[in-house]
Scaffold this motif. Structure first.
Motif, PDB file in Angstrom:
ATOM      1  N   ASN A  88       0.834  -1.240   0.029  1.00 36.65           N
ATOM      2  CA  ASN A  88      -0.037  -0.079  -0.112  1.00 36.65           C
ATOM      3  C   ASN A  88       1.010   1.146   0.086  1.00 36.65           C
ATOM      4  O   ASN A  88       0.539   2.143  -0.585  1.00 36.65           O
ATOM      5  N   PRO A  89       1.982   1.329   0.673  1.00 38.44           N
ATOM      6  CA  PRO A  89       2.740   2.654   0.642  1.00 38.44           C
ATOM      7  C   PRO A  89       3.365   2.833  -0.734  1.00 38.44           C
ATOM      8  O   PRO A  89       3.365   3.963  -1.209  1.00 38.44           O
ATOM      9  N   ILE A  90       3.737   1.616  -1.091  1.00 31.72           N
ATOM     10  CA  ILE A  90       4.489   1.657  -2.742  1.00 31.72           C
ATOM     11  C   ILE A  90       3.065   2.090  -3.737  1.00 31.72           C
ATOM     12  O   ILE A  90       3.569   2.755  -4.525  1.00 31.72           O
ATOM     13  N   GLY A  91       1.923   1.511  -3.598  1.00 30.02           N
ATOM     14  CA  GLY A  91       0.978   2.024  -4.344  1.00 30.02           C
ATOM     15  C   GLY A  91       0.732   3.477  -4.371  1.00 30.02           C
ATOM     16  O   GLY A  91       0.375   4.033  -5.123  1.00 30.02           O
ATOM     17  N   ALA A 112       1.953  -0.733 -17.375  1.00 33.36           N
ATOM     18  CA  ALA A 112       2.851  -1.755 -17.076  1.00 33.36           C
ATOM     19  C   ALA A 112       2.699  -2.321 -15.549  1.00 33.36           C
ATOM     20  O   ALA A 112       3.001  -3.304 -15.431  1.00 33.36           O
ATOM     21  N   ILE A 113       2.656  -1.318 -14.784  1.00 31.59           N
ATOM     22  CA  ILE A 113       2.427  -1.820 -13.235  1.00 31.59           C
ATOM     23  C   ILE A 113       1.183  -2.634 -13.109  1.00 31.59           C
ATOM     24  O   ILE A 113       1.127  -3.414 -12.263  1.00 31.59           O
ATOM     25  N   PHE A 114       0.218  -2.154 -13.986  1.00 29.41           N
ATOM     26  CA  PHE A 114      -1.400  -2.746 -13.590  1.00 29.41           C
ATOM     27  C   PHE A 114      -1.298  -4.156 -14.155  1.00 29.41           C
ATOM     28  O   PHE A 114      -2.100  -5.080 -13.864  1.00 29.41           O
ATOM     29  N   ILE A 115      -0.506  -4.509 -15.232  1.00 26.33           N
ATOM     30  CA  ILE A 115      -0.586  -5.794 -15.865  1.00 26.33           C
ATOM     31  C   ILE A 115      -0.493  -7.015 -15.162  1.00 26.33           C
ATOM     32  O   ILE A 115      -1.211  -8.030 -15.306  1.00 26.33           O
ATOM     33  N   PRO A 116       0.527  -6.953 -14.141  1.00 27.46           N
ATOM     34  CA  PRO A 116       0.540  -8.242 -13.373  1.00 27.46           C
ATOM     35  C   PRO A 116      -0.521  -8.685 -12.720  1.00 27.46           C
ATOM     36  O   PRO A 116      -0.959  -9.852 -12.372  1.00 27.46           O
ATOM     37  N   THR A 117      -1.645  -7.568 -12.300  1.00 29.52           N
ATOM     38  CA  THR A 117      -2.691  -8.109 -11.650  1.00 29.52           C
ATOM     39  C   THR A 117      -3.829  -8.770 -12.397  1.00 29.52           C
ATOM     40  O   THR A 117      -4.552  -9.335 -11.767  1.00 29.52           O
ATOM     41  N   SER A 170       3.287 -11.692  -4.047  1.00 32.36           N
ATOM     42  CA  SER A 170       2.140 -11.225  -4.106  1.00 32.36           C
ATOM     43  C   SER A 170       2.078  -9.441  -4.238  1.00 32.36           C
ATOM     44  O   SER A 170       1.044  -8.969  -5.041  1.00 32.36           O
ATOM     45  N   VAL A 171       2.660  -8.936  -3.493  1.00 35.87           N
ATOM     46  CA  VAL A 171       2.950  -7.389  -3.688  1.00 35.87           C
ATOM     47  C   VAL A 171       3.321  -6.921  -4.806  1.00 35.87           C
ATOM     48  O   VAL A 171       2.576  -6.016  -5.608  1.00 35.87           O
ATOM     49  N   TRP A 172       4.146  -7.740  -5.728  1.00 33.13           N
ATOM     50  CA  TRP A 172       4.634  -7.241  -6.909  1.00 33.13           C
ATOM     51  C   TRP A 172       3.266  -7.519  -7.873  1.00 33.13           C
ATOM     52  O   TRP A 172       3.102  -6.553  -8.801  1.00 33.13           O
ATOM     53  N   GLN A 173       2.574  -8.604  -7.756  1.00 30.34           N
ATOM     54  CA  GLN A 173       1.493  -8.813  -8.645  1.00 30.34           C
ATOM     55  C   GLN A 173       0.341  -7.822  -8.353  1.00 30.34           C
ATOM     56  O   GLN A 173      -0.428  -7.388  -9.423  1.00 30.34           O
TER      57      GLN A 173
END
Length: 307
Positions: A88-91, A112-117, A170-173
């Motif tokens: 959450n802080p990184i987000g 690019a950041i949202f694609i892993p989700t 999981s955080v990365w995803q």
């Protein structure tokens, strides 16, 4: 004096709501209550017998069951803490950075950041298991290329590192989800407020800390409770990467994998739907308590702070 005419019943509202109510009841409400019902029974001599709260007494009081339950709950809590402290802080930081009008190619970065989700958890779990493998993974070579190979360890194979490693995967995803929600909240802040702050000399990072952050606190609160619910319902990544036994030596076992093994059985362990339902009911109770604390405690304070 003429009586006012009664308003006609708006039958079309019921017609439009009926399909959604039916699907939600069939998929969510009925399974929930059926799970709670199964937790109050047990099977004795191939017959279902009412036992009341005995299954819960076994889960919390029996040495074998309670040890597994508290181990899974502790791992689940750590899994949640990692997401709250890192994801959450990184987000929030990414959303603040990408909302800057001076940043070029911000749409590309958001995508690019949202694609892993949107990737399958099976793909993510298997891919990271290959990446971190000490035999054929690319992680040792990448660290060696930058002179940091001494930092490498078989993280998924060590009890003290495995859960934290999977939490960071999981955080990365899923870091893209809080990023997009906070990004939308930042864009909804009226320009007049920011312009008034500029008139008072509040610009740059000061504007974020003194103006933007207080205004998006309700959004941060919603993200926090969504993170809590998602993490205490987690199952997929652990199962895909470490299997139902959540190795090594159950160090990555969480409530979801514990419930799965108990309900359906695994290898030499026979499935017990009643004890599995008891674990699922305990998970529901934990999530319900956490959500109630947010709704009746934290959210009220956020509203009073905002207004």
């Amino acid at each position: 004096m003429a009586q006012p005419s009664k308003k006609p019943f708006r039958w079309h509202i019921a017609v439009f709501l009926a399909p959604a109510v039916f699907v939600y009841t069939a998929v969510m409400i009925y399974p929930l209550f059926n799970t709670l019902r199964l937790s109050l029974y047990s099977r004795v001599d191939q017959e279902r017998v009412w036992v009341g709260l005995d299954n819960f007494r076994t889960l919390f009081g029996d040495a074998i069951w309670s040890e597994q339950f508290w181990n899974a709950l502790g791992n689940n809590t750590w899994f949640f803490v990692i997401h709250m402290a890192v994801q959450n802080p990184i987000g929030i930081a990414l959303a603040a950075l990408l909302s800057s009008p001076r940043l070029r190619f911000s749409a590309f970065y958001r995508t690019a950041i949202f694609i892993p989700t949107i990737l399958s958890f099976v793909i993510v779990g298997f891919a990271w298991k290959l990446i971190l493998s000490p035999i054929w993974g690319i992680a040792p070579g990448m660290l060696d290329a930058i002179g940091l190979k001494f930092l490498y360890a078989p993280w998924l194979g060590k009890e003290e590192y495995a859960l934290t490693t999977l939490s960071l995967v999981s955080v990365w995803q899923y870091v893209g989800i809080p990023m997009m929600l906070i990004y939308a909240a930042l864009l909804s802040i009226p320009d007049e407020i920011l312009e008034a702050g500029e008139c008072d000399g509040i610009t740059g990072m000061s504007a974020f800390w003194k103006i933007k952050l207080p205004l998006i606190l309700p959004s941060i609160g919603i993200i926090s409770v969504l993170t809590f619910v998602a993490n205490f319902n987690a199952f997929d990544l652990i199962y895909a990467a470490q299997g139902a036994l959540a190795g090594p030596d159950f160090s990555t076992d969480i409530l979801g994998t514990f419930m799965y093994r108990t309900f359906f059985g695994f290898q030499l362990q026979l499935g017990d739907p009643h004890m599995g339902s008891t674990i699922a009911s305990a998970m529901f109770g934990i999530i319900l308590i956490g959500v109630c604390i947010y709704l009746f405690g934290i959210q009220r304070r956020l509203r009073s702070y905002q207004f």
